[in-house]
Design an enzyme around this catalytic site. Structure first.
Site: not given
Length: 263
Positions: A101, A69, A38, A224, A221
């Site tokens: 991730n 993701g 992402s 991102h 957050d």
């Protein structure tokens, strides 16, 4: 009457039995393909990855195949590297960037299907949820890179971007293990592969921007970025390529002038 040149072209294009011959032709203008998560993908407001902005700084087209993701493991298992391999032709450039991730352990019963087996070599694990064999970050990235190089493409293994390095008001420059893994993956693949330390380039960008401006790039957050942040992260990548940050990459020849200077 057909010229000698025309007859030669026909002879090359048609086999002995009158069937057209398949000729592997190198694409005149290469395409850049992006594979990542992402932080690279096109997302939705108020967030966006850096992939959609890279084309602003290149003279060749960019096809963004990053998916939110994903990890090197899940991108592999979903067949996305295989899909990309079918698109790539000789002369193209593939940028691979994962890491956000890929952490955690696949051994637990709650395995999220993204965590790689710890290590950077031939280590394997068993998923505590499905029983599948899980390989390391390097295994997934190196196998993908080799498949693209076998088709005549070049590969840039890029280290993951950092999270907000000014979170909490104090600059923190610690890199995850996947930054070093990315560097070793490019080295292990060898000819046809190069490395860009995107993490370090963006870390230098954030240090220059300072606390307030960096925090403004993270509206939801600490991972991102906003569209403005995505654009700056793309510029940092282009600048790193232009500076031969970690050695010359095939992308340098296709940078627009002037090359961005953001760190």
């Amino acid at each position: 009457m057909l010229s000698h040149f025309t007859l030669l072209v026909v002879a090359l294009a048609v086999g002995a039995y009158g069937s057209p011959r398949s000729v592997d032709v190198k694409r005149a203008t290469p395409t850049v393909y992006l594979a990542g998560d992402s932080t690279m993908a096109k997302t939705s407001a108020p967030l966006d990855g850096w992939g959609p902005y890279l084309g602003r700084y290149l003279t060749i087209p960019v096809v963004n195949k990053a998916i939110s993701g994903r990890s090197a493991r899940s991108y592999t298992n979903e067949g996305r590297f295989t899909e990309l391999e079918k698109l790539v032709t000789s002369g193209d450039i593939v940028v691979i960037e994962f890491g956000h991730n890929d952490g955690g352990s696949p051994n637990s019963a709650s395995d999220n299907a993204r965590s790689d087996c710890p290590g950077s070599g031939s280590e394997t694990c068993k998923s505590g949820k499905t029983g599948e064999t899980v390989y390391t970050f390097n295994y997934y990235v190196e196998n993908a890179a080799k498949s693209f190089i076998a088709k005549g493409a070049s590969v840039i293994v890029s280290s993951q971007t950092p999270n907000n390095m000014w979170e909490g008001g104090k600059y923190g420059a610690g890199a995850s293990r996947f930054v070093a893994y990315a560097a070793s993956a490019a080295k292990n693949v060898g000819k046809g592969a190069s490395f860009v330390d995107h993490f370090q380039a963006v870390a230098a960008l954030y240090l220059k921007l300072g606390n307030e401006k960096t925090n403004a790039l993270y509206p939801k957050d600490h991972t991102h970025t906003s569209p403005e942040g995505g654009d700056l992260v793309a510029q940092a990548f282009a600048q790193a390529v232009g500076l031969d940050f970690n050695g010359t990459t095939p992308l340098k020849a296709y940078l627009k002038s002037p090359i961005p200077k953001v760190f």
